[in-house]
Design a protein around this motif. Sequence first.
Motif, PDB file in Angstrom:
ATOM      1  N   GLN A 107       0.836  -1.193   0.000  1.00  0.00           N
ATOM      2  CA  GLN A 107       0.000   0.000   0.000  1.00  0.00           C
ATOM      3  C   GLN A 107       0.872   1.243   0.000  1.00  0.00           C
ATOM      4  N   ASP A 108       0.412   2.276  -0.715  1.00  0.00           N
ATOM      5  CA  ASP A 108       1.138   3.540  -0.705  1.00  0.00           C
ATOM      6  C   ASP A 108       0.717   4.368   0.512  1.00  0.00           C
ATOM      7  N   ASP A 109       1.177   5.598   0.595  1.00  0.00           N
ATOM      8  CA  ASP A 109       0.891   6.455   1.742  1.00  0.00           C
ATOM      9  C   ASP A 109      -0.594   6.739   1.925  1.00  0.00           C
ATOM     10  N   LEU A 110      -1.353   6.630   0.843  1.00  0.00           N
ATOM     11  CA  LEU A 110      -2.789   6.894   0.913  1.00  0.00           C
ATOM     12  C   LEU A 110      -3.603   5.620   1.120  1.00  0.00           C
ATOM     13  N   VAL A 161      -0.524  -1.021  -4.432  1.00  0.00           N
ATOM     14  CA  VAL A 161       0.551  -0.791  -5.392  1.00  0.00           C
ATOM     15  C   VAL A 161       1.230  -2.125  -5.664  1.00  0.00           C
ATOM     16  N   ASP A 162       1.338  -2.479  -6.944  1.00  0.00           N
ATOM     17  CA  ASP A 162       2.044  -3.703  -7.316  1.00  0.00           C
ATOM     18  C   ASP A 162       3.546  -3.461  -7.285  1.00  0.00           C
ATOM     19  N   THR A 163       4.281  -4.364  -6.662  1.00  0.00           N
ATOM     20  CA  THR A 163       5.737  -4.314  -6.630  1.00  0.00           C
ATOM     21  C   THR A 163       6.272  -5.705  -6.946  1.00  0.00           C
ATOM     22  N   TRP A 164       7.556  -5.779  -7.247  1.00  0.00           N
ATOM     23  CA  TRP A 164       8.216  -7.052  -7.492  1.00  0.00           C
ATOM     24  C   TRP A 164       9.194  -7.319  -6.359  1.00  0.00           C
TER      25      TRP A 164
END
Length: 109
Positions: free
Chosen positions: A20-23, A27-30
């Motif tokens: 998760q982002d700040d909001l 968010v997809d990450t690898w």
Amino acid sequence: MLEAGTLNRRVRIERRDQTQDDLGQPVDTWVEVATAWCNVRMLTGKETLAADADVASATASIRIRYRTDITNVMRAVVDGVIFNILAPLPDLASREYTDLACSAFANNG
């Protein structure tokens, strides 16, 4: 017998993870799963027209030492090139290697 001298590149195996982002938005990450020595063989390459733009794509085989924990939802990164893993093909007879059938240049995983 798989000779160490033929494994002349490092491959980073990654899987998609969601954070998760700040909001609080997803968010997809690898995330790195493993790093191994490998041999990359580029098998075919082509250039096509998609959405009025030239798109290059290639198929490759990445050979690593025997593993059974790699799936087709992961990706491989070799020398900055991102390869989508289409199918892991372990050598079940001798358990020496696993070939990763991959595509490259079409997208980033």
